[in-house]
Design an enzyme around this catalytic site. Sequence first.
Site, short mmCIF file in Angstrom:
data_model
loop_
_atom_site.label_atom_id
_atom_site.label_comp_id
_atom_site.label_asym_id
_atom_site.label_seq_id
_atom_site.Cartn_x
_atom_site.Cartn_y
_atom_site.Cartn_z
N ASN A 1 0.84 -1.20 0.00
CA ASN A 1 0.00 0.00 0.00
C ASN A 1 0.87 1.24 0.00
OD1 ASN A 1 -2.59 -1.23 0.07
ND2 ASN A 1 -2.20 -1.81 2.20
N ASP B 1 9.27 -6.57 2.42
CA ASP B 1 9.33 -5.99 3.77
C ASP B 1 10.74 -5.48 3.97
OD1 ASP B 1 7.84 -5.26 6.05
OD2 ASP B 1 8.96 -6.70 7.23
N PHE C 1 11.48 8.47 0.72
CA PHE C 1 10.48 8.40 1.80
C PHE C 1 11.14 7.81 3.04
CE2 PHE C 1 9.49 3.81 1.95
CZ PHE C 1 10.12 3.38 0.79
N ASP D 1 14.92 7.93 4.48
CA ASP D 1 15.86 8.37 3.44
C ASP D 1 16.61 9.66 3.78
OD1 ASP D 1 15.56 6.20 1.80
OD2 ASP D 1 14.13 7.15 0.44
P1 ITT Z 1 3.80 -2.06 2.73
O1 ITT Z 1 3.90 -2.97 3.92
O2 ITT Z 1 2.41 -1.68 2.38
O3 ITT Z 1 4.56 -2.55 1.54
P2 ITT Z 1 5.26 -0.21 4.45
O4 ITT Z 1 5.48 1.28 4.35
O5 ITT Z 1 4.60 -0.76 5.67
O6 ITT Z 1 4.54 -0.66 3.11
P3 ITT Z 1 7.66 -1.76 5.13
O7 ITT Z 1 6.94 -2.40 6.25
O8 ITT Z 1 8.42 -2.64 4.20
O9 ITT Z 1 6.69 -0.85 4.24
O10 ITT Z 1 8.71 -0.68 5.61
C1 ITT Z 1 8.86 -0.32 6.94
C2 ITT Z 1 9.29 1.09 7.05
O11 ITT Z 1 10.68 1.16 6.74
C3 ITT Z 1 8.61 2.11 6.14
O12 ITT Z 1 7.41 2.56 6.70
C4 ITT Z 1 9.66 3.20 6.08
O13 ITT Z 1 9.61 4.00 7.24
C5 ITT Z 1 10.94 2.40 6.13
N1 ITT Z 1 11.46 2.15 4.76
C6 ITT Z 1 11.20 1.10 3.96
N2 ITT Z 1 11.86 1.22 2.79
C7 ITT Z 1 12.54 2.39 2.87
C8 ITT Z 1 13.39 3.08 1.99
O14 ITT Z 1 13.66 2.62 0.78
N3 ITT Z 1 13.91 4.25 2.39
C9 ITT Z 1 13.63 4.74 3.61
N4 ITT Z 1 12.83 4.16 4.50
C10 ITT Z 1 12.28 2.99 4.14
#
Ligand code: ITT
Length: 195
Positions: A8, A68, A148, A151
């Site tokens: 999402n 994840d 996001f 980052d």
């Molecule tokens: P979905 O589960 O719907 O895919 P999410 O935002 O919950 O989306 P994750 O659980 O994989 O995604 O990610 C956990 C958190 O880690 C996310 O909310 C960000 O704060 C951080 N995160 C993930 N990927 C990142 C990136 O490429 N750069 C910076 N922060 C990131």
Amino acid sequence: MKILFATNNAHKLAEVSAVLGPQFTLTTPREAGIAEDIPEDQPTLEGNALQKARYIHARTGLDCFADDTGLEVEALGGAPGVRSARYATDGHDFAANNRLLLRNLEGCGNRQARFRTVIALILGGEEHLFEGIVEGRIDTREAGCGGFGYDPLFIPDGFACSFAEMSAEEKNAVSHRGRAVRKLAEFLHETIERS
Ligand code: ITT
């Protein structure tokens, strides 16, 4: 090839479709009629990626994958890790998460950290996992407005700027997600060629 990406998070969707390229059309849970939050309550990234992919596969029967990701900070014993989305609050509050991370590292000389992504793919009913890691460090202040999540605080090894100061292409070239998605793409290409 059409494949459902169980996320999402619109930022992730954009990053992943840029790396996969035009040969793959990504669809979303919402487009498949799933409006609710996808459960992710497992204690590991692998567990959560599989849980999200299995949930969407059970609901749709379609080939799909989920990612994840966790930020693992050495001085914090690997935290926030699997709790990266909900580090400061129950929601996905990026600004609050970044503030808490800076506070927890105040005065700390060891800023070593890494992002780790695990992708779970369900293709023809079979499960496959792909991992991508990028090493780096946590800056003492936020910089940049791209990307996001964490980052603005993360500086990958070999660079002087944060992920949020890079273009989407630059981030994808070295990032955890870019690395994991290139492994996924290679696997999908090989599978398509074999069939
Ligand atoms: P979905 O589960 O719907 O895919 P999410 O935002 O919950 O989306 P994750 O659980 O994989 O995604 O990610 C956990 C958190 O880690 C996310 O909310 C960000 O704060 C951080 N995160 C993930 N990927 C990142 C990136 O490429 N750069 C910076 N922060 C990131």
